[in-house]
Write an enzyme that holds these catalytic residues in place. Sequence first.
Site, PDB file in Angstrom:
ATOM      1  N   ASP A 406       0.817  -1.221   0.000  1.00 41.49           N
ATOM      2  CA  ASP A 406       0.000   0.000   0.000  1.00 41.49           C
ATOM      3  C   ASP A 406       0.853   1.275   0.000  1.00 41.49           C
ATOM      4  O   ASP A 406       2.024   1.263   0.374  1.00 41.49           O
ATOM      5  CB  ASP A 406      -0.892  -0.015   1.244  1.00 41.49           C
ATOM      6  CG  ASP A 406      -2.181   0.781   1.071  1.00 41.49           C
ATOM      7  OD1 ASP A 406      -2.306   1.526   0.081  1.00 41.49           O
ATOM      8  OD2 ASP A 406      -3.068   0.637   1.932  1.00 41.49           O
ATOM      9  N   GLU A 461     -14.067   1.988   0.328  1.00 44.38           N
ATOM     10  CA  GLU A 461     -13.458   2.568   1.525  1.00 44.38           C
ATOM     11  C   GLU A 461     -13.860   4.030   1.715  1.00 44.38           C
ATOM     12  O   GLU A 461     -13.907   4.527   2.838  1.00 44.38           O
ATOM     13  CB  GLU A 461     -11.939   2.457   1.465  1.00 44.38           C
ATOM     14  CG  GLU A 461     -11.280   3.325   0.395  1.00 44.38           C
ATOM     15  CD  GLU A 461      -9.754   3.271   0.451  1.00 44.38           C
ATOM     16  OE1 GLU A 461      -9.231   2.311   1.050  1.00 44.38           O
ATOM     17  OE2 GLU A 461      -9.113   4.172  -0.084  1.00 44.38           O
TER      18      GLU A 461
END
Length: 654
Positions: A406, A461
């Site tokens: 990430d 998200e």
Amino acid sequence: MNVIRFIILVLCFHGLCAIAHAKTYKLQSPNGKIAVAIDADQNVSFSVSLNERLIIDQSPISMSLSNKVTLGKLAKVRKTSFQTIKNSITPEVPRKFKVVEDHYNELVVEFAGGYQLQFRAYDDGMAYRWVTNFKQEIIVDGEEVNFNFTGDHKVWFPEEKSIYTHQEREYLSVKLSEISPNRFCSTGTLVQVDDKVKVFLSEADVLDYPGMFLQGSASNPHGLTGKFSPYPQNEAKKSDRDVVVESYESYIAKTTGKREFPWRLAIVTVNDADLVMSEMVYKLSTPSKIADPSWIKPGKVAWDWWNDNNIYGVDFEAGINTETYKYYIDFASKYGIEYIVLDEGWYHLDDMMKIKAEIDLEELLAYGKERHVDVILWVTWVALQERFDEAFEVYSRMGVKGFKVDFMQRDDQVMSDFYLRTAQKAADHKMLIDFHGSTKPTGLHRTYPNVMSYEAVRGLEQTKWSDWANPDHDLILPFIRMVAGPMDYTPGAMVNATKNNFSDIFSQPMSLGTRCHQLAMYVVYESPLQMLADNPSNYYKEPEAMEFLSQVPVVWDDTKVLEAKVGEYILMARRNGDIWYVGGMTNWDQREFNLNLEFLPAGDYNIDIWQDGANAHRYGSDFKYSKLSGQSPTILPIKMAPGGGWVAIIKSKK
């Protein structure tokens, strides 16, 4: 693999023409509908026509090197060659088709000075790339990429404010003339030429090179031109996940002199469904470098971060601890879900080799192995970079099956190299990779099929803090972002809200749109590593939804787009083995369709249907589950609520 190669030895043959005296060459698609004209008289440019209608006007292209040589300027053609390729590709991880047909016509223009241009024409578009044959390393000062359109068309424009970006943008609706040279976007980008014709712009096979953005053209009000991140000069680590570039070199890449550069591509369609069906990015990319891919296992993933580990009805305190992840493993095991992921919090953020005391990773791996559930670990790219060799060696030996990497947030050549090294190292250790906070796919998932998915999307998200991931946005994604490759949107919300009753609650999040809108994402959205984002405690309360989620696969043998319009609706059918799965989604407008099952072989079928409930327009979680028997062809009425969806599983009675 069946390959048919025809080397064209005359100037006009099979739709491939060269007008030698003008140094203009014409390349046609196999079906003859798309034509690319290449002007190589001194300065190189190209144009694209569809059914003899000019779509992209003369667009100059070149590449400037630090030795004051510019490829494509003052060019002298040495020779050209033409060929037709008809090839069948069997993907190691099939997203749309078990077999991908790769059929194109190719023109190679070789120039004096040791370089060439390769052009390909497909039935759904065109692409080109530079190829150099220099002995010494080269420095690329810049690359000129232009797409000059013939009118002031509408663009779905994912505008960026910085080249330091996750590429999770809103698709703005703007005109080409509104995009000034100081405005730019990430790719892919979609240009609407008219009600039918659309052009998707992006790139493929980006290896050892920066990714491409697109900005307004200074020389053409209806043009878009390439923008590239310069090569980093000085970097500064700002946090456990943020390494920013504080100064740049004057060039964009330094690389070997003998190489093929990324493809610049334009997918040209008259049917929105063809955008969803296109595999051009995949076909243009370097074939797999993994000799034996049998260990690569796609699957669904029980994911912890979106639901904030907020499980309930248990006798232990939920959180980032061993008991909580055993609960996830038990849930995954019950429903045949292949993986769980431990997202942020399992390691001390200053060192990924320091596991938190609350996590007994070896115990979790053993517990999962007994229950046929594997473990994937989230990690920032910075933490992985700092312990690169050790991390892959230690965690693969322990039995971890992959990393979710990430916060890269960059598209320069240094970061491009990180993507490639990570894919290679993971393959060496038989581990999967899921890139988050990343660039869009450009084909690395073909070269290293252990790269399962990428984020680069404004996904679910966002609902933890905004209303940005909503049905209007969701119905753009299959036609733009997903055209580039697998998309980790992370669907699966079990708390579903209408426009009027949505609230962004970080620890108890909900989705915008209906329950069936979420279920349909598992058919429509492609990701061989597909998340179940919600809380297992919520899923346990929804056995009828889990009846679908436990069955739906993540890879497909066949795909058919039945109804489609960018930004409005999509209805598609996918086959895995002998079972068909149908998914439909709409934006905030309610829809009705008549689904014709003529795509099925003749016979009798059992059909399980999940559809928006009678009150889904008021209460987003309302849905109806029913079972039918039918013959093919049969017409099934479909009604979707605002922000709604529809799914079905169709099995032969035989």
